[in-house]
Every structure is written in structure tokens, then in C-alpha cells.
Design a protein around this motif. Structure first.
Motif, mmCIF file in Angstrom:
data_model
loop_
_atom_site.group_PDB
_atom_site.id
_atom_site.type_symbol
_atom_site.label_atom_id
_atom_site.label_comp_id
_atom_site.label_asym_id
_atom_site.label_seq_id
_atom_site.Cartn_x
_atom_site.Cartn_y
_atom_site.Cartn_z
ATOM 1 N N LEU A 181 -16.737 62.987 33.745
ATOM 2 C CA LEU A 181 -16.242 64.261 34.272
ATOM 3 C C LEU A 181 -14.734 64.348 34.119
ATOM 4 N N SER A 182 -14.029 63.247 34.426
ATOM 5 C CA SER A 182 -12.573 63.258 34.308
ATOM 6 C C SER A 182 -12.144 63.527 32.879
ATOM 7 N N LYS A 183 -12.835 62.878 31.938
ATOM 8 C CA LYS A 183 -12.470 63.095 30.530
ATOM 9 C C LYS A 183 -12.684 64.546 30.150
ATOM 10 N N LEU A 184 -13.785 65.095 30.626
ATOM 11 C CA LEU A 184 -14.098 66.493 30.335
ATOM 12 C C LEU A 184 -13.016 67.410 30.883
ATOM 13 N N MET A 185 -12.564 67.102 32.087
ATOM 14 C CA MET A 185 -11.563 67.930 32.737
ATOM 15 C C MET A 185 -10.247 67.911 31.979
#
Lengths: 356, 194
Positions: A181-185
Motif C-alpha cells: 500500500l505504501s509503495k502504491l501511495m
């Protein structure tokens, strides 16, 4: 409260964990007792309560001791509860926190919610009575007070390990999810920056950017869920999608509007439309943006916003007729009226009165 | 004379330069739009990958949803803005919250005659869970609050009032003025009930 017995909290062979919930307080009948913050575990065989502050304080009741259970809804300042009615304690019961009690029921108070699900699972276990088919040996239930018991058979350790692994697996899944999720953000943030820079360019060059390009840009913003910093007079913050939606709505709402006297609140419309769609629902903002375009697209409905903030959809035709009819009535009653007098009488602006 | 920037000639030259710059600016914007389109496609496939691995997490785990929403808010993205957004379509968050919105409205309407349009978050939570039935996804109070915040766009006067440690949810506008009364009168006349 005298039905509980001390336990180590470890599950026996054949005993499986069904559900657990933190933040549970126990009442002896109606009375609050010192066990006010614990984790409640439901297994196929027992109801176990472990103190959150002191993990060695752990007690259990065999499910076979339960006569029936009830739900008690939450109120203001009160948590939801489950009332557990119990059989009398057997004479050879192992030691527990209370030697005797005048109550034959206890209450479990769910201060951190979770009551509904727990009640459901407990009811299920009470119906299925799995403990009758999977006996655990009596001696393994024994324990001396809050001290950890002696080393058990290998089976128990194996089960504990499996539970631990499962917990770790779940944790790992969650932490992997968070990482992804962090990478996506990070990537999403890049999109936001890019859209800001484009928006600035558009602002600087009102007139040099084509209508098409603006519409394209707006649809990109819509996909990403980025707020639109550029509003063009013609269509506001609407996009092609909203235009199509507006046309669909016009078709869909004609009949319901007529049934309801030509006017419906936007809340009603939202429920009606989404219930009909079932899937791929509209967001409230989608609905509002589409409705804003109704008049511009010359559709037979329009959006009207009252001073109080109430928003309604009304049929264009219906309104006019009504208004014209009432205007005619008023004028014929009085014999004749100037637009100013009419305006004062009916309470509308002189401009509108003139139109009428 | 070697002074620069003064005189009709210089001004004309400057205007020409500005015009050329603007033109280039337009081209630049087009380029950026094209770039955005490409990046959007890439992002979409990243999101698809994320969804294939973790869509369940969002559906089943209210805490994860909170984290997700907070992260979106931090970077300036509203995953619930539109049902047509990527987030809605691929992660299914949209349908979850929009349907919840419908359920909240229905509960408030059903109980309005009893509580005058004011309900505690706890009771709303219970009633919504009841309505959803045994096999529906778990819904947390945070989920309810987010759904209600979105409902405000409908101009319905949904209010969230902090009280003690919790919230009161208001589902009617606080004051009625003539316009609203007109709506109600029309409603009475035509036989539909809010």
C-alpha cells in the motif's frame, strides 16, 4: 460467578478457537466485579476470560454449563452485553475465582464492541454442541490457580505453535499489504503532483487550452479521485461521465417523480438509484455533479437548492403548470394585479413575477 | 545608444517572445497531458496488482481500511469521490461505502419519528449491522463516519456532533425556513412521505 474455574488458557487437543474479543468485562449477575478488562475467547468447548493486565489470571467455563444466552443492546454510556445463564456448578468442580455466588447468571460487557459477532458465534457453538463429540480429558482441565501449569502432552504444544504460526501469517499478510500500500501511495502522490502542475498551466492559459483537453484532464482527475482545481463555466466540475449519468437519471426518474408529485429530495434519489443499480453504485458526489448538468443539457428535470441547503430534483413541466395555475387563481381572485403587487402577495421577486 | 528594453522596437520584440513562449506553453501542457495519460495507465495496472493481492484485506479488515483512507487523505486523494474512480472500481471500496450510505439513510428515516432525527453512533451502528444481516462484511464506526461525511454532499443536513466520547448523528436540518416548509407542504399535498 462460582461456575468459573482457573485455567492456563491453553487449548486442549480437539479444542479449537472460534473467536476472541478484547475489552470484555464480567459482571456477577448485575454486580460489577474486579474482572473489568480482559480478552474473552470462545472455543469449541469453553468460554475463557484472560485478564489484559495480568495474563496469568485466566479462567474458564465449560460451554456445557450454559443454559441459554441473551443479548442486551447498548445504550448511551453503556456497552452491549451478553447475558449468560448457567447451570448450577457441579459438586466436584475445580477451584475458581469465586467459591460461591448468589447469581446463576453472568454478564459479559463488550466495551470495545464485537458483541454482535461474538453472540452469533456463541449461539452457533451452543447449537452445534461440538464439545460433546470431541471430548477432552478431564485431567487436562485441572490447574492450580493462576500459576502456569505443568508441562502438558506434546499435542497441546503443537496446537499452540500452530495458532502462533497462524497469527504470524496473518500479521505477515497485513504487513505485506501495508508495504504494498505504501509503495502504491508513493506512485499516487506522483500523479497528484503532476495533476497540480497541469492545473496551474490551465489556469494561466484560460482560452489557450482546448475544451477537449480540459474535459480529458477532468476525467483523469476523476479516475484518481483528485479534487478538481479548475472549474469551467459550461459544465462545472462535470465530465463526460456525468453528462451520460445525467441523461440516464432523466430517463430513470421520470416515473418515480410523477408518482411523488414531481419532486423528490436528493437523498431519496440517491437511495432509489443505488438500490436499483445493485452494483457499481454512484457516489453522492457523482449524483450531485450529474444533477448539476440537468438544466444545461435541457433535460426535463432540474436540481433545485433551497436556502436551508435541502436539495431536490423536480420535473420542469410540473412546476410551471402548478405555478401558472396558482398565479391565475390569485389574479382572478383580485380582479387585476400589477407584477409588483403580485410579487408582494406571493412572496417572489419582481423579476419572476413579471415572467409569470 | 546602447540601452536595452526601451523603445517601440524592444516592446514589439518582447511581445513576440511572450507569444512564442505561450505557444510553447500550450505544447508543454499537451505533452504533460499525454504524460499523465501514460502514467495513469501505469498506475491503473499497479492498482490492479495491489487489488489482486490485497482486495480481501480491505473488505475484511476495518483497521486496514482506516489506514488506507488516512494514507489517501495525506497525499490528497479521495478514493470515495466517484464510483468511476480507479479505487472504487478496482478495490471495491466505493460500493462498500455507497451502499453503507443508503443503509444509514434508511435507518435514520425509519427511526426519525422516534428520535426526531438524532441518533447515537452506537445505535446507528447496531441498527445498520442488524439490517445487513449475519453474512455481511463487518462494518466499523469509522466506516459509518466516513460514509456519513460523503452523504453531506447530498445537501441533506447530515451532521456529526461530538458528544462525550462518541458522536451524535443528525439527519435533519437544524432549522426549517420557509423554503423547507414549502417542500413539506408540497409533500403533504401530493401524498409522498419523507
Amino acid at each position: 460467578m462460582d461456575r468459573f474455574l482457573w485455567t492456563s488458557g491453553l487449548l486442549e487437543i480437539n479444542e479449537t478457537l472460534v473467536i476472541q474479543q478484547r475489552g470484555v468485562r464480567i459482571y456477577d449477575g448485575e454486580e460489577k466485579i474486579k474482572f473489568d478488562a480482559g480478552t474473552l475467547l470462545l472455543s469449541t468447548h469453553r468460554l475463557i476470560w484472560r485478564d489484559q493486565k495480568n495474563h496469568e489470571c485466566c479462567m474458564a467455563i465449560p460451554l456445557s454449563q450454559i443454559v441459554f444466552i441473551e443479548e442486551q443492546a447498548a445504550g448511551i454510556g453503556k456497552s452491549a452485553k451478553i447475558v449468560v445463564h448457567l447451570h448450577p456448578a457441579p459438586p466436584n468442580k475445580e477451584p475458581g475465582p469465586f467459591q460461591s455466588s448468589k447469581n446463576s447468571y453472568i454478564k459479559l460487557s463488550f466495551k470495545e464492541h464485537g458483541q454482535i459477532e461474538f453472540y452469533r458465534r456463541l449461539s452457533e457453538e451452543m447449537t452445534q454442541r461440538r464439545w460433546e463429540n470431541m471430548p477432552v480429558s478431564q485431567s487436562l482441565q485441572t490447574n492450580r490457580g493462576p500459576q502456569p501449569g505443568r508441562i502438558r502432552a506434546v499435542g497441546i504444544v503443537g496446537i499452540e505453535r500452530k495458532l502462533e504460526e497462524k497469527r504470524k501469517e496473518t500479521d505477515k499478510n497485513i504487513s505485506e499489504a501495508f508495504e504494498d500500500l505504501s509503495k502504491l501511495m508513493v506512485k499516487a502522490k506522483e500523479m497528484v503532483e503532476l495533476s497540480k502542475s497541469i492545473a496551474n498551466k490551465i489556469k494561466d492559459k484560460q482560452g489557450d487550452i482546448t475544451e477537449d483537453e480540459t474535459i480529458r484532464f477532468k476525467s483523469y482527475l476523476l479516475s484518481m479521485g483528485i479534487a478538481n482545481p479548475v472549474t469551467r463555466e459550461t459544465y462545472g466540475s462535470g465530465t463526460q461521465y456525468h453528462m451520460q449519468l445525467a441523461k440516464q437519471l432523466a430517463g430513470m426518474l421520470q416515473a418515480p417523480l410523477e408518482e411523488r408529485g414531481g419532486i423528490m429530495s436528493l437523498t431519496e434519489v440517491y437511495c432509489l438509484v443505488n438500490r436499483a443499480r445493485g452494483m457499481e453504485l454512484l457516489s453522492p458526489e457523482d449524483l450531485v455533479n450529474a444533477c448539476k448538468m440537468l438544466e444545461a443539457l435541457k433535460l426535463p428535470l432540474r436540481l433545485r437548492v433551497f436556502d436551508s441547503g435541502v436539495m431536490v430534483i423536480e420535473l420542469q413541466s410540473h412546476k410551471e403548470e402548478e405555478m401558472v395555475a396558482s398565479a391565475l387563481e390569485t389574479v382572478s381572485e383580485k380582479g387585476s394585479l400589477t407584477s409588483e403587487e403580485f410579487a408582494k402577495l406571493v412572496g417572489m421577486s419582481v423579476l419572476l413575477a413579471k415572467e409569470r | 545608444m546602447h540601452r536595452r528594453g526601451v523603445g517601440a522596437g524592444a516592446i514589439a520584440k518582447k511581445k513576440l517572445a511572450e507569444a512564442k513562449y505561450k505557444e510553447r506553453g500550450t505544447v508543454l501542457a499537451e505533452d504533460q497531458l499525454a504524460q499523465m495519460s501514460k502514467q495513469l495507465d501505469m498506475f491503473k495496472s499497479n492498482l490492479e496488482e495491489f487489488a489482486s493481492k490485497h482486495k480481501q484485506e480491505i473488505r475484511k479488515n476495518p483497521e486496514f481500511r482506516v489506514q488506507f483512507q488516512d494514507m489517501c487523505a495525506t497525499i490528497g486523494v479521495d478514493p470515495l469521490a466517484s464510483g468511476k474512480g480507479f479505487w472504487s472500481e478496482m478495490l471495491g471500496v466505493g460500493d462498500f461505502y455507497y451502499e453503507l450510505g443508503v443503509q444509514i439513510i434508511e435507518v435514520c428515516l425509519a427511526l426519525k419519528h422516534r428520535n426526531g432525527g438524532l441518533i447515537t453512533l452506537e445505535e446507528l451502528h447496531q441498527q445498520v449491522l442488524k439490517g445487513r444481516g449475519k453474512f455481511a462484511q463487518d462494518v466499523s464506526q469509522d466506516d459509518l463516519i466516513r460514509a456519513i461525511k460523503k452523504l453531506k454532499a447530498l445537501g441533506t443536513g447530515f451532521g456529526i456532533i461530538p458528544v462525550g466520547g462518541t458522536y451524535l448523528i443528525q439527519s435533519v436540518p437544524a432549522e426549517l425556513n420557509m423554503d423547507h416548509t414549502v417542500v413539506l407542504q408540497l409533500a403533504e399535498k401530493n401524498g409522498y412521505v419523507t
